[in-house]
Design an enzyme around this catalytic site. Sequence first.
Site, PDB file in Angstrom:
ATOM      1  N   LYS A  79       0.841  -1.208   0.000  1.00  0.00           N
ATOM      2  CA  LYS A  79       0.000   0.000   0.000  1.00  0.00           C
ATOM      3  C   LYS A  79       0.870   1.250   0.000  1.00  0.00           C
ATOM      4  CE  LYS A  79      -1.733   1.672   4.003  1.00  0.00           C
ATOM      5  NZ  LYS A  79      -1.474   3.099   4.256  1.00  0.00           N
ATOM      6  N   ASN A  80       1.819   1.300   0.939  1.00  0.00           N
ATOM      7  CA  ASN A  80       2.589   2.539   1.089  1.00  0.00           C
ATOM      8  C   ASN A  80       3.503   2.808  -0.099  1.00  0.00           C
ATOM      9  OD1 ASN A  80       1.322   3.040   3.465  1.00  0.00           O
ATOM     10  ND2 ASN A  80       3.038   2.480   4.792  1.00  0.00           N
ATOM     11  N   ARG A  98      -3.579  10.970   4.592  1.00  0.00           N
ATOM     12  CA  ARG A  98      -2.411  11.822   4.753  1.00  0.00           C
ATOM     13  C   ARG A  98      -1.437  11.736   3.569  1.00  0.00           C
ATOM     14  NH1 ARG A  98       0.990  14.086   8.368  1.00  0.00           N
ATOM     15  NH2 ARG A  98       3.125  13.478   7.991  1.00  0.00           N
ATOM     16  N   CYS A 116      -4.610   8.844   9.699  1.00  0.00           N
ATOM     17  CA  CYS A 116      -4.764   8.103  10.948  1.00  0.00           C
ATOM     18  C   CYS A 116      -4.553   9.028  12.152  1.00  0.00           C
ATOM     19  CB  CYS A 116      -3.714   6.997  11.027  1.00  0.00           C
ATOM     20  SG  CYS A 116      -4.203   5.462  10.250  1.00  0.00           S
ATOM     21  N   ARG A 174       1.599  14.512  13.563  1.00  0.00           N
ATOM     22  CA  ARG A 174       1.991  14.239  12.182  1.00  0.00           C
ATOM     23  C   ARG A 174       1.995  15.475  11.284  1.00  0.00           C
ATOM     24  NH1 ARG A 174      -0.470   8.622  10.162  1.00  0.00           N
ATOM     25  NH2 ARG A 174       1.465   8.542   9.026  1.00  0.00           N
ATOM     26  N   VAL A 190       3.565  18.295   8.433  1.00  0.00           N
ATOM     27  CA  VAL A 190       4.207  18.101   7.118  1.00  0.00           C
ATOM     28  C   VAL A 190       5.343  19.108   6.909  1.00  0.00           C
ATOM     29  CG1 VAL A 190       2.253  16.992   5.968  1.00  0.00           C
ATOM     30  CG2 VAL A 190       2.424  19.495   5.978  1.00  0.00           C
ATOM     31  N   ASP A 191       5.844  19.671   8.016  1.00  0.00           N
ATOM     32  CA  ASP A 191       6.870  20.715   7.903  1.00  0.00           C
ATOM     33  C   ASP A 191       8.113  20.238   7.131  1.00  0.00           C
ATOM     34  OD1 ASP A 191       7.087  19.019  10.202  1.00  0.00           O
ATOM     35  OD2 ASP A 191       8.745  20.247  10.925  1.00  0.00           O
ATOM     36  N   ASP A 241       4.696   0.353  12.126  1.00  0.00           N
ATOM     37  CA  ASP A 241       3.451  -0.197  11.577  1.00  0.00           C
ATOM     38  C   ASP A 241       3.219  -1.656  11.963  1.00  0.00           C
ATOM     39  OD1 ASP A 241       2.818   2.194  10.448  1.00  0.00           O
ATOM     40  OD2 ASP A 241       3.263   1.624   8.384  1.00  0.00           O
ATOM     41  N   ARG A 269      -8.726   0.165   4.577  1.00  0.00           N
ATOM     42  CA  ARG A 269      -7.758   1.100   3.989  1.00  0.00           C
ATOM     43  C   ARG A 269      -6.469   0.368   3.628  1.00  0.00           C
ATOM     44  NH1 ARG A 269      -6.213   5.811   7.598  1.00  0.00           N
ATOM     45  NH2 ARG A 269      -4.830   5.966   5.838  1.00  0.00           N
TER      46      ARG A 269
HETATM   47  C1  UD1 Z   1       4.834   6.568   6.471  1.00  0.00           C
HETATM   48  C2  UD1 Z   1       3.850   5.439   6.289  1.00  0.00           C
HETATM   49  C3  UD1 Z   1       3.281   5.029   7.640  1.00  0.00           C
HETATM   50  C4  UD1 Z   1       4.400   4.708   8.637  1.00  0.00           C
HETATM   51  C5  UD1 Z   1       5.414   5.845   8.695  1.00  0.00           C
HETATM   52  C6  UD1 Z   1       6.631   5.521   9.537  1.00  0.00           C
HETATM   53  C7  UD1 Z   1       2.919   5.897   4.101  1.00  0.00           C
HETATM   54  C8  UD1 Z   1       1.738   6.276   3.286  1.00  0.00           C
HETATM   55  N1  UD1 Z   1       2.771   5.885   5.437  1.00  0.00           N
HETATM   56  O1  UD1 Z   1       4.100   7.662   7.001  1.00  0.00           O
HETATM   57  O2  UD1 Z   1       2.452   3.881   7.438  1.00  0.00           O
HETATM   58  O3  UD1 Z   1       3.852   4.524   9.908  1.00  0.00           O
HETATM   59  O4  UD1 Z   1       5.883   6.166   7.365  1.00  0.00           O
HETATM   60  O5  UD1 Z   1       7.254   4.386   9.060  1.00  0.00           O
HETATM   61  O6  UD1 Z   1       3.953   5.557   3.566  1.00  0.00           O
HETATM   62  N2  UD1 Z   1       7.244  14.169  10.782  1.00  0.00           N
HETATM   63  C9  UD1 Z   1       7.399  15.499  11.056  1.00  0.00           C
HETATM   64  N3  UD1 Z   1       7.301  16.390  10.019  1.00  0.00           N
HETATM   65  C10 UD1 Z   1       7.048  15.988   8.747  1.00  0.00           C
HETATM   66  C11 UD1 Z   1       6.909  14.615   8.480  1.00  0.00           C
HETATM   67  C12 UD1 Z   1       7.013  13.728   9.526  1.00  0.00           C
HETATM   68  O7  UD1 Z   1       7.617  15.898  12.197  1.00  0.00           O
HETATM   69  O8  UD1 Z   1       6.984  16.838   7.851  1.00  0.00           O
HETATM   70  C13 UD1 Z   1       7.356  13.184  11.887  1.00  0.00           C
HETATM   71  C14 UD1 Z   1       6.087  12.389  12.098  1.00  0.00           C
HETATM   72  O9  UD1 Z   1       5.151  13.066  12.907  1.00  0.00           O
HETATM   73  C15 UD1 Z   1       6.626  11.128  12.729  1.00  0.00           C
HETATM   74  C16 UD1 Z   1       7.980  10.963  12.047  1.00  0.00           C
HETATM   75  O10 UD1 Z   1       8.305  12.230  11.506  1.00  0.00           O
HETATM   76  O11 UD1 Z   1       6.831  11.330  14.094  1.00  0.00           O
HETATM   77  C17 UD1 Z   1       8.015   9.930  10.946  1.00  0.00           C
HETATM   78  O12 UD1 Z   1       6.947  10.161  10.051  1.00  0.00           O
HETATM   79  P1  UD1 Z   1       7.039   9.811   8.503  1.00  0.00           P
HETATM   80  O13 UD1 Z   1       8.159   8.871   8.270  1.00  0.00           O
HETATM   81  O14 UD1 Z   1       6.993  11.058   7.718  1.00  0.00           O
HETATM   82  O15 UD1 Z   1       5.676   9.044   8.263  1.00  0.00           O
HETATM   83  P2  UD1 Z   1       4.743   9.118   6.988  1.00  0.00           P
HETATM   84  O16 UD1 Z   1       5.562   9.272   5.753  1.00  0.00           O
HETATM   85  O17 UD1 Z   1       3.631  10.058   7.221  1.00  0.00           O
END
Ligand code: UD1
Length: 422
Positions: free
Chosen positions: A22-23, A94, A118, A123, A125-126, A308, A400
């Site tokens: 999926k991811n 997301r 979720c 979480r 997106v910075d 995960d 999902r």
């Molecule tokens: C992806 C996976 C999700 C998995 C996660 C960690 C997808 C669609 N989802 O989510 O299933 O649980 O990786 O392996 O691929 N963070 C920030 N700022 C940002 C982005 C992230 O602070 O701009 C933080 C997040 O809150 C979290 C950490 O970084 O604490 C890791 O998140 P991230 O690796 O970005 O997860 P996703 O890509 O959202």
Amino acid sequence: MDSIHVTGNGPLNGEIPIAGAKNACLTLMPATLLSDEPLILTNAPRLSDIRTMSMLLESLGCEITPNADGTVQELRTAQITNHKAEYDIVRKMRASILVLGPMLARDGQATVSLPGGCAIGARPVDLHLRALEAMGAELDLRDGYVHATARGGLRGGTFEFPIVSVGATENALMAATLAKGTTVLKNAAREPEIVDLALCLSRMGAQIDGAGTDTITVQGVDRLHGATHAVVTDRIELGTYMLAPAICGGRVLLKGGRRDLVSAFCVKLEEAGIGIEETPDGLVVERKGNRVRPVNVVTEPFPGFPTDLQAQMMALLCTADGTSVLEERIFENRFMHAPELTRMGARIDVQGGTATVQGVDRLRGAPVMATDLRASVSLILAALAAEGETVVNRVYHLDRGYEQVEQKLSACGAKIERVKAA
Ligand code: UD1
């Protein structure tokens, strides 16, 4: 709303085919925005998140033609006809933020709603935004949307991620393929989904070095072309179903499974006393002894133990012969399955990001509520080993990320059925 009814039914034996990730698919699909030629993805999973991404891409001008069973998706974005990803679609998932980098790279403009997804912590997106800024993007956050522009196109830059982020690495990697000059991404995520994305982008003509290491270097090119790419195996679905015989006893072949996708997880399963064998057809998992041994788990970016699989691992440890400690280091608030498992007789104490699980002899069936995607499947795993019937409500979370859960588990002897809402 549909619910899933599970009755503990003894050991599981048989085969479970593992789908495409999926991811990975959720980041491969937006790559269509980088080229006007067709991108054909094979081994695609059939999931509601994939349908949500299709809707989003279609709203931007992409034409998507799936084959009859949905495992091949042909995506073609001759032109991006709309550069705005609306809140109504983005809030559902997301991963929608992954259209930002490609749109910006191709046309120098993109407006994307800030995402939902979720409920497992803040979480933000910075990091996605900061990486794109390092490539010359101008960003304006207004009315819940990111308005991004890059007059004259993106240009290569160096960006070091302060923490490892899978999604931000993917967004930056896609954007960098069409940026002018060289981009260096430091402290990049190393997940198999990143390697898969880089492979697909390279097939489309991108120049990428170092995917799978913590430094990725991208030499921008003027345009990308079409490609055909098979989505990598879903390591989270793989790990989840490896836990089914681990929890219930029995012997199951996970077809298409590879140890290198889940090696840290395998080490922990083996520590718990579970047998894992690599075969040409996939991984065979077998539980021989009576109760599993307790183990301690710390979630980390790849190649560490994946966040995960934390909820599912907790389900296993609920009946271990002793006390296990699970430490969640990726997301805050990712123990929402703990109170639900407690309803089934588990003994779990959560303090901040640490859960201490004291193994009990047996779990008992109960009505429980799925709170997020991985939590929902952890409840199903626990239910497979529990005495009596468990009813898992709110299963839309499950749909999902897991295709045909009932079929895959019942083929191995589980007593599980979906009850459709009236
Ligand atoms: C992806 C996976 C999700 C998995 C996660 C960690 C997808 C669609 N989802 O989510 O299933 O649980 O990786 O392996 O691929 N963070 C920030 N700022 C940002 C982005 C992230 O602070 O701009 C933080 C997040 O809150 C979290 C950490 O970084 O604490 C890791 O998140 P991230 O690796 O970005 O997860 P996703 O890509 O959202």
